[in-house]
Design a protein around this motif. Structure first.
Motif, mmCIF file in Angstrom:
data_model
loop_
_atom_site.group_PDB
_atom_site.id
_atom_site.type_symbol
_atom_site.label_atom_id
_atom_site.label_comp_id
_atom_site.label_asym_id
_atom_site.label_seq_id
_atom_site.Cartn_x
_atom_site.Cartn_y
_atom_site.Cartn_z
ATOM 1 N N TYR A 248 0.838 -1.345 0.103
ATOM 2 C CA TYR A 248 -0.117 -0.196 -0.055
ATOM 3 C C TYR A 248 0.846 1.279 -0.030
ATOM 4 O O TYR A 248 0.746 2.330 -0.750
ATOM 5 N N PRO B 140 -2.222 -2.923 5.365
ATOM 6 C CA PRO B 140 -2.452 -2.641 6.748
ATOM 7 C C PRO B 140 -3.851 -2.242 7.085
ATOM 8 O O PRO B 140 -4.716 -2.241 5.974
ATOM 9 N N LYS B 141 -4.269 -2.251 8.436
ATOM 10 C CA LYS B 141 -5.698 -1.963 8.610
ATOM 11 C C LYS B 141 -6.007 -0.329 8.575
ATOM 12 O O LYS B 141 -7.199 -0.092 8.610
ATOM 13 N N ASP B 142 -4.988 0.431 8.420
ATOM 14 C CA ASP B 142 -5.254 2.041 8.606
ATOM 15 C C ASP B 142 -5.093 2.434 6.958
ATOM 16 O O ASP B 142 -4.546 3.663 6.894
ATOM 17 N N SER C 65 -3.892 -10.150 2.797
ATOM 18 C CA SER C 65 -3.291 -9.930 4.422
ATOM 19 C C SER C 65 -1.957 -10.229 4.520
ATOM 20 O O SER C 65 -1.391 -10.690 3.287
ATOM 21 N N GLU C 66 -1.327 -10.199 5.641
ATOM 22 C CA GLU C 66 -0.010 -10.838 5.699
ATOM 23 C C GLU C 66 0.362 -12.087 5.252
ATOM 24 O O GLU C 66 1.604 -12.495 4.844
ATOM 25 N N LYS D 3 -14.213 -6.304 6.414
ATOM 26 C CA LYS D 3 -14.488 -5.195 7.143
ATOM 27 C C LYS D 3 -13.370 -3.885 6.514
ATOM 28 O O LYS D 3 -13.920 -2.618 6.291
ATOM 29 N N LEU D 4 -12.534 -4.407 6.168
ATOM 30 C CA LEU D 4 -11.407 -3.378 5.507
ATOM 31 C C LEU D 4 -12.119 -2.963 3.960
ATOM 32 O O LEU D 4 -11.833 -1.940 3.654
ATOM 33 N N ILE E 55 -8.777 -11.707 3.127
ATOM 34 C CA ILE E 55 -8.382 -10.010 3.536
ATOM 35 C C ILE E 55 -9.886 -9.870 4.462
ATOM 36 O O ILE E 55 -10.983 -10.516 4.211
ATOM 37 N N SER E 56 -9.735 -8.942 5.309
ATOM 38 C CA SER E 56 -10.669 -8.540 6.396
ATOM 39 C C SER E 56 -11.721 -7.950 5.399
ATOM 40 O O SER E 56 -11.451 -6.867 4.652
ATOM 41 N N ASP F 164 -14.783 -0.799 4.513
ATOM 42 C CA ASP F 164 -14.312 0.728 5.014
ATOM 43 C C ASP F 164 -13.795 1.533 3.912
ATOM 44 O O ASP F 164 -13.517 2.590 3.965
#
Length: 249
Positions: free
Chosen positions: A183, A211-213, A235-236, A244-245, A241-242, A248
């Protein structure tokens, strides 16, 4: 006066169309190894597919498995694929091409197994080539042969890194992953995509170890700037992958 009103109205519509956010389409990895973690993510992906344009990559064993090889997991994965498709999502099977170096017979064997034994919508050609340093002829022919062999199913090719040669690997309908990196590299001013002519083909980006942010506004801006068609986050562990991400974003 009436003509001026019509012109202003049309101009306003064009501006509104231009300024509106470009809606994401998603590629979601379901790189779920056979074993205790197998069920992670599938139900969420199926639910997410109801309201979003989603292509899910299934990859149970660095490629396909057969019923004879593992009937239990074959049937479990078959059920998961059907649920995603019933909810409107598309599912494609993972095939490694070894950056163009894997033997065509082996690649076609994986394609055949996905197509003949599974009810899937297409093929993901991983480790592809969008850059060939001027020595393109053999590699271009390989990938164009794969496209012809897969025929009219969905094809996603992960070039990873591209230069202008990527256009030679395109075919109508093929989705090309033109960027595979973090990212942070994607949002950097030094992103090589800033120097590319991206006017051709369907394009996606793969942001790994996301990352989550993530800054959703920045991603939206670049998604539109580079005229992208798909976003693909991992993901890592590169498996899921989340969701929720994604929501968002």
């Amino acid at each position: 006066m009436r003509n001026l009103f019509i012109i202003a109205f049309i101009f306003g519509i064009v501006i509104m169309f231009w300024l509106r956010p470009k809606k994401y389409s998603y590629i979601i990895p379901a790189y779920i190894p056979l074993g205790e973690k197998f069920d992670i993510g599938f139900d969420g992906i199926a639910e997410f597919s109801k309201k979003n344009k989603v292509i899910t990559i299934v990859n149970p064993n660095n490629g396909p498995i057969s019923r004879e090889e593992n009937e239990y997991y074959f049937e479990k994965l078959e059920e998961k694929i059907k649920r995603i498709q019933d909810n409107g999502g598309k599912v494609i099977g993972y095939v490694s091409t070894g950056y163009g170096e894997r033997g065509q017979r082996e690649v076609r064997k994986d394609i055949d197994l996905w197509r003949d034994k599974w009810n899937i919508d297409g093929i993901f050609l991983d480790e592809g080539m969008g850059s060939c340093s001027g020595n393109c002829e053999r590699l271009i022919k390989k990938y164009q042969d794969y496209y012809e062999y897969i025929e009219d199913q969905i094809i996603v090719t992960n070039a990873g890194y591209i230069d202008e040669d990527y256009e030679k690997f395109l075919k109508d309908g093929v989705i090309m992953i033109i960027f595979e990196n973090t990212y942070e590299k994607f949002i950097s001013p030094t992103n090589y995509l800033n120097n590319m002519n991206l006017s051709k083909g369907k394009k996606g980006i793969l942001l790994h170890t996301a990352p989550k942010d993530i800054d959703g506004k920045e991603i939206k801006k670049l998604y539109k700037k580079y005229d992208l068609n798909y976003i693909y986050l991992t993901s890592e562990n590169w498996d899921t992958i989340s969701l929720k991400l994604l929501k968002d974003l």
